[in-house]
Design a protein around this motif. Sequence first.
Motif, PDB file in Angstrom:
ATOM      1  N   THR A 234       0.839  -1.185   0.000  1.00  0.00           N
ATOM      2  CA  THR A 234       0.000   0.000   0.000  1.00  0.00           C
ATOM      3  C   THR A 234       0.881   1.244   0.000  1.00  0.00           C
ATOM      4  O   THR A 234       1.659   1.427   0.940  1.00  0.00           O
ATOM      5  CB  THR A 234      -0.929   0.034   1.231  1.00  0.00           C
ATOM      6  OG1 THR A 234      -1.706  -1.175   1.262  1.00  0.00           O
ATOM      7  CG2 THR A 234      -1.850   1.224   1.187  1.00  0.00           C
ATOM      8  N   PRO A 235       0.788   2.078  -1.062  1.00  0.00           N
ATOM      9  CA  PRO A 235      -0.020   1.920  -2.275  1.00  0.00           C
ATOM     10  C   PRO A 235       0.573   0.862  -3.200  1.00  0.00           C
ATOM     11  O   PRO A 235       1.773   0.592  -3.135  1.00  0.00           O
ATOM     12  CB  PRO A 235       0.054   3.311  -2.918  1.00  0.00           C
ATOM     13  CG  PRO A 235       1.396   3.828  -2.496  1.00  0.00           C
ATOM     14  CD  PRO A 235       1.593   3.331  -1.091  1.00  0.00           C
ATOM     15  N   GLU A 250       5.102   5.967  -1.620  1.00  0.00           N
ATOM     16  CA  GLU A 250       5.574   5.124  -2.715  1.00  0.00           C
ATOM     17  C   GLU A 250       6.956   4.559  -2.411  1.00  0.00           C
ATOM     18  O   GLU A 250       7.235   3.390  -2.684  1.00  0.00           O
ATOM     19  CB  GLU A 250       5.615   5.915  -4.019  1.00  0.00           C
ATOM     20  CG  GLU A 250       5.943   5.060  -5.232  1.00  0.00           C
ATOM     21  CD  GLU A 250       5.863   5.837  -6.531  1.00  0.00           C
ATOM     22  OE1 GLU A 250       5.105   5.420  -7.421  1.00  0.00           O
ATOM     23  OE2 GLU A 250       6.566   6.871  -6.642  1.00  0.00           O
TER      24      GLU A 250
END
Length: 449
Positions: A234-235, A250
Amino acid sequence: MDGSVEQDTDPEVRGEPHAGVVRHGRLPRRRPAVFAAQAVAIAAAVVLVGAGSVAAVETWQVVRSAKPPVSLAMPGDDVRAAPTLTAQSGEVNLLLVATDTRDGQGTGFDDPANRAASSGVGNNDTTILVHIAADHTNMAVVSFPRDLVIPVPACTNDTGSVTPASSAAMLNTALARGGERHGLACVAKTVEQLTGLRIPYAGMITFDGVVAMADAVGGVRVCLATPIRDQNVTPPLDLRAGDQELSGAEAAAFLRSRKGVGDSSDLGRISNQQTFMSALARQTVSAGTLTNPATVLRLAETAAAHMTLSDTLADPATLARMALAVQNVGLSEMVFVQYPVVDDPADPNRVIVADGAAEQLDAALRAGEPVVLGTDSLGRSAVLDPSASASPSAGSGSSAGGQSSGSAAPSATGQPTASTSSPAPSTRSPLPDSVSGQRADTVTCAAKR
């Protein structure tokens, strides 16, 4: 299903056996491995400010934002003073731990499945040791696999009682054995027992701290040899091949990714972390991060707010001296290495110590000698960047494995590449090629096998 749940509800997080028999690291796992091998290394190498920024670190803003420190001495232990440390001398053994707790981690980690997987102090999902030799001529960042089965000593817990010693337990259970008050001390005691090194300094970070540090450092430019795709974090990740600027959530997902890199194993993920850490090290040097007071202050404040530090690190001057030690080492003598392991014959989902190679590594660390990597040491998810200029150095064991020499400098495209100057040859034999690692001046790319 949310990616964090899919990774983290694996029973092995709780120390329970798997029902199926598979090779180590290839069973689908359900834990969000909060990998601070890099983010915590950011706190170790970036928060540890440069010479021009000592005054910035000592500002009251940093101290004001710091969490209460913890002691590495358990009840009944002899209290040992930290060794004398100056900018020029003094051994550093700094333990850095990332916990996978869901407590306080916000949306995406507050559902029942996540809460059942890990709460409270959590598991030490990432355990690394930053070692700087007493003469500050070399540095090793050692990553210990979470699935490593080793003896764990008795540790005082939050109830005031003692969690009994175990002759064979997963390393990632040590934090929970000591609890909120003594968990960091329990991990330190376990690694001390394993390596024979005394560990006077330690710090712990949570998932939100990983994200905050990735933001504070301003992003890290990482080379990807193949596309990196992983829906289990996640993400979710869907990164094209080539140079990618990673920051925030990220970057944290990239560091947690297992399915997207290497052979989908935990050991492959450690190799991926080493690629990230070496890129970060080159970037901070080439960008002058450690000598920019404003940048250093931002990093120091972020780390202080998101990390739990041992009381031996509560003094900003100690952090400043560590920073100067890091600066003295230089990229060519900074090595990232995975602690040597082999598959556990009793359980293919676990690993055990590779005795010969581990003894060789431990001896080098205890003697303050450089860790010399083998000729094919990049690991399961790292490949050499074909666009990086490099020349092998004498004694580095680098001719076939790409351990480039000298300190990194930015290329015309902004990508750091290795210079042609060579460090002094080491008198030690290289570690076996099976031991994963890379030098900080080696430009590598992450790859999916």
